[in-house]
Scaffold this motif. Structure first.
Motif, mmCIF file in Angstrom:
data_model
loop_
_atom_site.group_PDB
_atom_site.id
_atom_site.type_symbol
_atom_site.label_atom_id
_atom_site.label_comp_id
_atom_site.label_asym_id
_atom_site.label_seq_id
_atom_site.Cartn_x
_atom_site.Cartn_y
_atom_site.Cartn_z
ATOM 1 N N ALA A 142 0.811 -1.226 0.000
ATOM 2 C CA ALA A 142 0.000 0.000 0.000
ATOM 3 C C ALA A 142 0.843 1.275 0.000
ATOM 4 C CB ALA A 142 -0.963 -0.006 1.185
ATOM 5 N N PHE A 143 2.063 1.217 0.551
ATOM 6 C CA PHE A 143 2.918 2.407 0.621
ATOM 7 C C PHE A 143 3.238 2.974 -0.764
ATOM 8 C CE2 PHE A 143 6.014 -0.887 -0.261
ATOM 9 C CZ PHE A 143 6.952 -0.256 -1.054
ATOM 10 N N ALA A 144 3.181 2.127 -1.796
ATOM 11 C CA ALA A 144 3.619 2.551 -3.133
ATOM 12 C C ALA A 144 2.533 3.267 -3.928
ATOM 13 C CB ALA A 144 4.124 1.338 -3.923
ATOM 14 N N ALA A 145 1.311 3.337 -3.389
ATOM 15 C CA ALA A 145 0.226 4.007 -4.117
ATOM 16 C C ALA A 145 0.505 5.500 -4.239
ATOM 17 C CB ALA A 145 -1.106 3.768 -3.408
ATOM 18 N N LEU A 176 6.807 0.701 -7.903
ATOM 19 C CA LEU A 176 5.722 -0.276 -7.887
ATOM 20 C C LEU A 176 6.056 -1.350 -6.857
ATOM 21 C CD1 LEU A 176 3.872 -1.887 -10.859
ATOM 22 C CD2 LEU A 176 5.117 -3.394 -9.309
ATOM 23 N N ALA A 177 5.035 -1.824 -6.154
ATOM 24 C CA ALA A 177 5.205 -2.939 -5.216
ATOM 25 C C ALA A 177 4.141 -3.984 -5.529
ATOM 26 C CB ALA A 177 5.090 -2.466 -3.775
ATOM 27 N N LYS A 178 4.555 -5.251 -5.566
ATOM 28 C CA LYS A 178 3.635 -6.343 -5.919
ATOM 29 C C LYS A 178 3.904 -7.534 -5.008
ATOM 30 C CE LYS A 178 4.447 -9.218 -9.331
ATOM 31 N NZ LYS A 178 4.487 -10.075 -10.524
ATOM 32 N N MET A 179 2.843 -8.064 -4.418
ATOM 33 C CA MET A 179 2.985 -9.276 -3.605
ATOM 34 C C MET A 179 1.882 -10.257 -3.972
ATOM 35 S SD MET A 179 3.167 -9.873 0.524
ATOM 36 C CE MET A 179 4.945 -9.912 0.767
ATOM 37 N N GLY A 316 21.040 6.374 -11.558
ATOM 38 C CA GLY A 316 20.544 7.364 -10.596
ATOM 39 C C GLY A 316 19.162 6.985 -10.074
ATOM 40 N N PHE A 317 18.932 7.224 -8.770
ATOM 41 C CA PHE A 317 17.630 6.934 -8.180
ATOM 42 C C PHE A 317 17.184 8.055 -7.256
ATOM 43 C CE2 PHE A 317 18.906 2.402 -8.884
ATOM 44 C CZ PHE A 317 17.832 2.050 -9.695
ATOM 45 N N ASN A 318 15.867 8.149 -7.063
ATOM 46 C CA ASN A 318 15.294 8.987 -6.014
ATOM 47 C C ASN A 318 15.521 8.242 -4.693
ATOM 48 O OD1 ASN A 318 13.383 9.879 -4.027
ATOM 49 N ND2 ASN A 318 12.178 10.855 -5.625
ATOM 50 N N ALA A 319 16.397 8.780 -3.848
ATOM 51 C CA ALA A 319 16.771 8.080 -2.613
ATOM 52 C C ALA A 319 15.583 7.893 -1.680
ATOM 53 C CB ALA A 319 17.878 8.845 -1.900
ATOM 54 N N ALA A 320 14.639 8.848 -1.688
ATOM 55 C CA ALA A 320 13.464 8.739 -0.807
ATOM 56 C C ALA A 320 12.626 7.524 -1.195
ATOM 57 C CB ALA A 320 12.635 10.015 -0.868
ATOM 58 N N TYR A 321 12.430 7.322 -2.506
ATOM 59 C CA TYR A 321 11.665 6.154 -2.965
ATOM 60 C C TYR A 321 12.405 4.859 -2.634
ATOM 61 C CZ TYR A 321 8.449 9.038 -5.794
ATOM 62 O OH TYR A 321 7.493 9.926 -6.223
ATOM 63 N N GLU A 324 12.128 4.005 1.014
ATOM 64 C CA GLU A 324 10.789 3.530 1.388
ATOM 65 C C GLU A 324 10.612 2.067 0.993
ATOM 66 O OE1 GLU A 324 6.475 5.570 1.766
ATOM 67 O OE2 GLU A 324 7.546 5.919 -0.110
ATOM 68 N N ILE A 325 11.095 1.706 -0.186
ATOM 69 C CA ILE A 325 11.019 0.302 -0.613
ATOM 70 C C ILE A 325 11.808 -0.582 0.351
ATOM 71 C CG2 ILE A 325 11.766 -1.323 -2.404
ATOM 72 C CD1 ILE A 325 11.034 0.857 -4.473
#
Length: 369
Positions: A142-145, A176-179, A316-321, A324-325
């Motif tokens: 849900a955090f990834a919405a 994106l997060a998938k389980m 390169g990445f968004n460190a905040a994202y 969170e992952i």
């Protein structure tokens, strides 16, 4: 209406329902809780018209009835009550009296008739789902919405129910997060898009060991256990096709210590741009180099030993994202896979013994030299 309830039971019921009450509303009755007497005690209900929550608690009922009481005031009073039984009564003119020990309060309520009715959800055809498995899906996805209003469909979490499996997917277009969990649901194939706020209530209210009844109304979904029920409005529309976005041919693989990786990212984030949170990661055999350069702040570098196979890669990445992952990764090590600096990277738990399948995806940021 007249009943006596223990202070602890009253506090427990209010704690369950009050978070569903909106902090601001133009409809005065929505700031109230509906309290109704039942055979076993009282049922407390609250709603913001999108989500409705109700729970039943044991009480000694002397006279049946129902009334709505201001939620915040009742909760604040209940927190400060002395350790003694609480007597609550209501008269025909909507005046409520609350007595506990030597304390006595009088509040003005609103009639039950003004309180909105709960959505029509029929549980005769409900499917039964282990609460613990559902909570696992919620807490890992849900955090990834998205929280932006430009694409309302991404503000929800996709819940795919199949007869022998259920899957949740959430994305904001950048991550994106998938389980996926193998579980006998007995459900027909259905794809539901649920607001994260409702999923948070479900995660918070239902113990992991309970079995939940889940039933669908016209555009609502109901979750029910023996004492508590949550109803939510569904988000309508087709969810974007996510499977084509998940890379199948990433050939560069790194295995990292999650806590060491997160610590280095946090250090680098101090000097990263407040807008992009961009950090450069340079992977090569045995070592990951971090670097940040922000014109109006300065520069930072760090290094971390890693296991890496494939050609060297700068990405390169968004460190905040990314942080969170990592927070929701269930293992001490995380596996990242890459193809190209402009292609999506995947993150998976390394050495996870759980039969559930879990994957997160993160789109890279363009590096500026």
């Amino acid at each position: 209406m007249r009943f006596t309830i223990s202070r602890e039971k009253l506090q427990e019921g209010l704690a369950a329902v009050t978070p569903a009450v909106p902090s601001k509303t133009t409809l005065p009755v929505l700031a109230n809780l509906l309290i109704q007497t039942t055979e076993k005690g009282i049922r407390i209900s609250g709603t913001d018209l999108d989500i409705a929550v109700s729970t039943e608690v044991i009480a000694d009922v002397e006279a049946a009835g129902a009334i709505t009481i201001p939620a915040r005031k009742l909760s604040e009073i209940a927190k400060e009550l002395p350790p003694a039984p609480v007597k609550i009564s209501a008269t025909g003119d909507q005046r409520i009296t609350l007595e506990c020990g030597r304390s006595k309060f009088k509040l003005l309520g609103l009639p039950k008739s003004e309180f909105p009715s709960f959505p029509a959800v029929h549980f005769e055809k409900a499917v039964r789902i282990p609460s613990g498995e559902l909570q696992k899906l919620i807490s890992h996805t849900a955090f990834a919405a998205s929280t932006e209003e430009s694409r309302p469909i991404l503000n929800g979490v996709l819940w795919e129910l199949r007869p022998d499996m259920m899957r949740m997917v959430a994305t904001n277009g950048h991550r994106l997060a998938k389980m996926e969990i193998q579980v006998k649901t007995g459900s027909a194939n259905s794809d539901l898009i649920i607001p994260p706020k409702a999923l948070e209530q479900i995660r918070r209210l239902f113990p992991a060991e309970e079995e939940l009844e889940v039933a669908q109304g016209e555009n609502h979904l109901g979750f029910r256990s023996p004492f508590t029920a949550v109803y939510t409005r569904l988000i309508e529309g087709p969810y974007p096709s996510y499977d084509p976005v998940i890379p199948k041919d990433n050939d560069k693989v790194s295995v990292l210590d999650k806590s060491a990786f997160a610590s280095a990212l946090k250090r680098m984030s101090v000097v990263a741009s407040d807008q992009t949170h961009r950090i450069r990661l340079s992977f090569n055999s045995g070592m990951l180099k971090f670097s940040v350069s922000t014109p109006d702040l300065g520069e930072a570098q760090d290094e971390l030993p890693v296991r890496f196979t494939g050609d060297p890669l700068d990405i390169g990445f968004n460190a905040a994202y990314l942080l969170e992952i990592l927070r929701y990764m269930p293992t001490d090590e995380v596996k990242m896979t890459f193809k190209h600096p402009e292609r999506a990277a995947t993150l998976e738990p390394e050495g996870w013994s759980d039969p559930a399948k879990y994957l997160a995806l993160l789109m890279p940021l363009r590096l500026v030299d």
